[in-house]
Design a protein around this motif. Structure first.
Motif, PDB file in Angstrom:
ATOM      1  N   ILE A 161       0.842  -1.204   0.000  1.00  0.00           N
ATOM      2  CA  ILE A 161       0.000   0.000   0.000  1.00  0.00           C
ATOM      3  C   ILE A 161       0.879   1.256   0.000  1.00  0.00           C
ATOM      4  O   ILE A 161       0.601   2.209  -0.724  1.00  0.00           O
ATOM      5  N   ASP A 162       1.928   1.246   0.805  1.00  0.00           N
ATOM      6  CA  ASP A 162       2.853   2.386   0.820  1.00  0.00           C
ATOM      7  C   ASP A 162       3.432   2.631  -0.563  1.00  0.00           C
ATOM      8  O   ASP A 162       3.528   3.781  -1.010  1.00  0.00           O
ATOM      9  N   ASP A 163       3.838   1.552  -1.239  1.00  0.00           N
ATOM     10  CA  ASP A 163       4.401   1.687  -2.588  1.00  0.00           C
ATOM     11  C   ASP A 163       3.374   2.259  -3.561  1.00  0.00           C
ATOM     12  O   ASP A 163       3.693   3.109  -4.392  1.00  0.00           O
ATOM     13  N   LEU A 164       2.130   1.789  -3.461  1.00  0.00           N
ATOM     14  CA  LEU A 164       1.075   2.289  -4.348  1.00  0.00           C
ATOM     15  C   LEU A 164       0.804   3.773  -4.118  1.00  0.00           C
ATOM     16  O   LEU A 164       0.569   4.525  -5.061  1.00  0.00           O
ATOM     17  N   LEU A 165       0.835   4.161  -2.857  1.00  0.00           N
ATOM     18  CA  LEU A 165       0.475   5.535  -2.530  1.00  0.00           C
ATOM     19  C   LEU A 165       1.643   6.506  -2.587  1.00  0.00           C
ATOM     20  O   LEU A 165       1.434   7.717  -2.649  1.00  0.00           O
ATOM     21  N   SER A 166       2.861   5.998  -2.576  1.00  0.00           N
ATOM     22  CA  SER A 166       4.023   6.892  -2.469  1.00  0.00           C
ATOM     23  C   SER A 166       4.085   7.904  -3.610  1.00  0.00           C
ATOM     24  O   SER A 166       4.342   9.086  -3.370  1.00  0.00           O
TER      25      SER A 166
END
Length: 83
Positions: A53-58
């Motif tokens: 999720i962090d990667d998607l939102l970064s």
């Protein structure tokens, strides 16, 4: 590391599965080790999901507000019905 005792009750199917895993898998010497491994795997899955999720939102977080486009509910429904 603090240890915590946990008593659980398993139905027949779960108990049989646990017994098979402990007997047939050399990685687990006891039911305690098997349950501990399941909990550790669950914790790793949670961490993997959080990283995903962090990667998607970064990128979105870096782009800021200007990257977003306002849409109406009708537009979302229309877009999703095309799939």
């Amino acid at each position: 590391m603090e240890r915590r005792r946990l008593n659980i009750v398993l139905d027949d199917d779960l108990a049989k599965h646990l017994d098979r895993r402990v007997r047939s898998d050399e990685a687990f010497g006891s039911a305690d080790e098997y349950v501990g491994a399941l909990i550790r795997r669950d914790m790793e899955d949670d961490a993997d999901a959080a990283r995903y999720i962090d990667d998607l939102l970064s990128d979105t977080l870096v782009d800021g507000e200007q990257a977003f486009r306002s849409v109406t509910a009708v537009e979302v429904l229309r877009r999703n019905s095309k799939s």
